[in-house]
Design an enzyme around this catalytic site. Structure first.
Site, PDB file in Angstrom:
ATOM      1  N   LEU A  13       9.968   4.049   4.278  1.00 41.58           N
ATOM      2  CA  LEU A  13       9.989   4.586   2.918  1.00 41.58           C
ATOM      3  C   LEU A  13       9.242   3.653   1.974  1.00 41.58           C
ATOM      4  CD1 LEU A  13      11.053   6.364   0.562  1.00 41.58           C
ATOM      5  CD2 LEU A  13      13.181   5.025   0.667  1.00 41.58           C
ATOM      6  N   ASP A  14       9.767   2.463   1.804  1.00 45.83           N
ATOM      7  CA  ASP A  14       9.178   1.423   0.959  1.00 45.83           C
ATOM      8  C   ASP A  14       9.408   0.095   1.655  1.00 45.83           C
ATOM      9  OD1 ASP A  14       8.416  -0.396  -0.972  1.00 45.83           O
ATOM     10  OD2 ASP A  14      10.071   0.040  -2.337  1.00 45.83           O
ATOM     11  N   PRO A  15       8.431  -0.344   2.434  1.00 44.53           N
ATOM     12  CA  PRO A  15       7.053   0.140   2.515  1.00 44.53           C
ATOM     13  C   PRO A  15       6.873   1.310   3.488  1.00 44.53           C
ATOM     14  CG  PRO A  15       7.304  -1.793   3.910  1.00 44.53           C
ATOM     15  CD  PRO A  15       8.636  -1.585   3.232  1.00 44.53           C
ATOM     16  N   ASP A  40       5.443   4.964   0.131  1.00 45.47           N
ATOM     17  CA  ASP A  40       4.818   4.462  -1.101  1.00 45.47           C
ATOM     18  C   ASP A  40       3.340   4.156  -0.883  1.00 45.47           C
ATOM     19  OD1 ASP A  40       5.471   2.331   0.586  1.00 45.47           O
ATOM     20  OD2 ASP A  40       5.851   0.941  -1.066  1.00 45.47           O
ATOM     21  N   CYS A  60      10.744   2.234  -6.156  1.00 43.59           N
ATOM     22  CA  CYS A  60      11.555   2.953  -5.179  1.00 43.59           C
ATOM     23  C   CYS A  60      12.966   2.388  -5.165  1.00 43.59           C
ATOM     24  CB  CYS A  60      10.934   2.830  -3.781  1.00 43.59           C
ATOM     25  SG  CYS A  60      11.809   3.760  -2.506  1.00 43.59           S
TER      26      CYS A  60
END
Length: 384
Positions: free
Chosen positions: A130-132, A135, A164
């Protein structure tokens, strides 16, 4: 660099923590064989039952030696373990000619082994969660559209923000519930952050001290910088003729979070590693994300470019997802892109060596299209 080692179709998923979700089920449907490695066979079987995957995935008791003994050339190892444990896993992969994937940032220890992996024809996929992860895909997509509209050689300034957070779907007094590793949350707050503000590189030793309000789709959140944003200017392929006025990658929290965490910040200032580890356990017990407390993930990336002659372009991407009884939003948003990356390893479309999610605008758009088709919904808005 050697030719790419063909994928066997066998995936070893190591660890079944808070971020393991439907991505594992997706791999079961699309690959030949999946094994889940956990602390014991019983714990692995229990995790599989919770995911509805009993009988579809082989449970295993994890030790590095046990995993290494079962690796074959072309297998894929997916590490959901804490970041310090990635490097030993990768070393085993290189020795056995197996590919490696994780959702974590690239550590120096992993980076050191990337050339040997490339030489062996192996993919080392990182920053694919997700993050990283997502993004990066959002940022590449926005930068590509802005470059097409403005032109690489046009003098301009820009503001790029990427925030995030995993937050409670229903706010509580603490303004947070833990939907991923609690110690990771606290240690991230203990790490200095570097970013660009007002055209100048800025470093803050205590990231929460740079917290500010941030409006996303009409809702006010609190955000603060996280880690080192500056290297991503090059990674996102922003033209050299464009000068950053703001460039920050950071964390998003519910409005009121800063005040609610006053006591935590006091501990972070004074505590040693042992105390912070104990605090993480205490907070996890007090503020878990349970089956009755669904989580929410918000990822907001925006880019505004203004040329010296007064022309402007702006765009934004927003993912706003709530968990449900079947799966947390965090598990879905981390495991889905990671599973997609594993599929691209197996189909031979990722090159040998290090990859950080999808590293080009074209491949980022492909990943986003695939994730959207598979039910990970997000919105893109552009003002030319």
């Amino acid at each position: 660099m050697s030719d790419l080692v063909p994928g066997t179709g066998t995936v070893h998923w190591v660890g079944a923590g808070l971020s393991t979700g439907s991505g594992l089920a997706d791999l079961c449907a699309r690959t030949d064989r999946v094994r889940l490695w956990h602390r014991t066979v019983e714990r692995a079987a229990q995790a599989l039952a919770g995911l509805g995957l009993t009988g579809r995935v082989e449970p295993r008791a994890y030790t590095l030696d046990a995993l290494t003994a079962e690796l074959a050339p072309g297998d894929v190892v997916v590490s959901m373990l804490p970041a310090p444990e990635h490097a030993p896993l990768l070393s085993a992969c290189v020795a056995r000619r197996a590919h490696f994937a994780c959702s974590s940032y690239v550590s120096d220890a992993v980076l050191e082994q990337a050339p040997a992996a490339a030489e062996a024809g192996l993919v080392v996929l990182t920053e694919a969660g997700l993050d990283p992860g997502i993004d990066h895909l959002f940022a590449h997509a926005l930068v590509a559209r802005a470059r097409e509209a403005i032109g690489d050689d046009t003098a301009a300034s820009y503001r790029l923000t990427s925030y995030c957070g995993g937050i409670p779907a229903v706010p509580n007094d603490f303004r947070y519930r833990f939907s991923w590793a609690p110690l990771g949350v606290l240690n991230a707050l203990r790490s200095p952050a570097r970013y660009v503000e007002d055209g100048t590189e800025t470093v803050v030793d205590r990231p929460w001290e740079a917290t500010r309000g941030h409006l996303v789709d009409g809702e006010t959140f609190e955000v603060y910088p996280n880690r080192d944003s500056v290297p991503f200017i090059e990674q996102y392929e922003l033209p050299q003729a464009w000068k950053p006025q703001t460039f920050v990658r950071g964390t998003l929290r519910l409005d009121g979070w800063l005040r609610a965490w006053d006591a935590v910040f006091a501990e972070l200032k004074a505590g040693d590693d042992a105390r912070i580890a104990a605090l993480a356990r205490e907070l996890a017990a007090a503020y878990p994300t349970t089956d009755a407390d669904h989580d929410r993930v918000v990822l907001a990336v925006s880019l505004t470019v203004e040329t010296d002659n007064g022309r402007s372009w702006s765009g934004s991407c927003l993912l706003d997802l709530e968990g449900d009884q079947k799966e947390s939003a965090m598990a879905r948003c981390v495991s889905r892109p990671l599973a997609l990356g594993v599929r691209h390893i197996l189909d031979g479309s990722l090159p040998p060596g290090l990859s950080r999610a999808a590293e080009t605008a074209e491949r980022s758009q492909q990943w986003l299209s695939e994730l959207g088709t598979e039910g990970l919904e997000f919105t893109v808005h552009v003002d030319d």
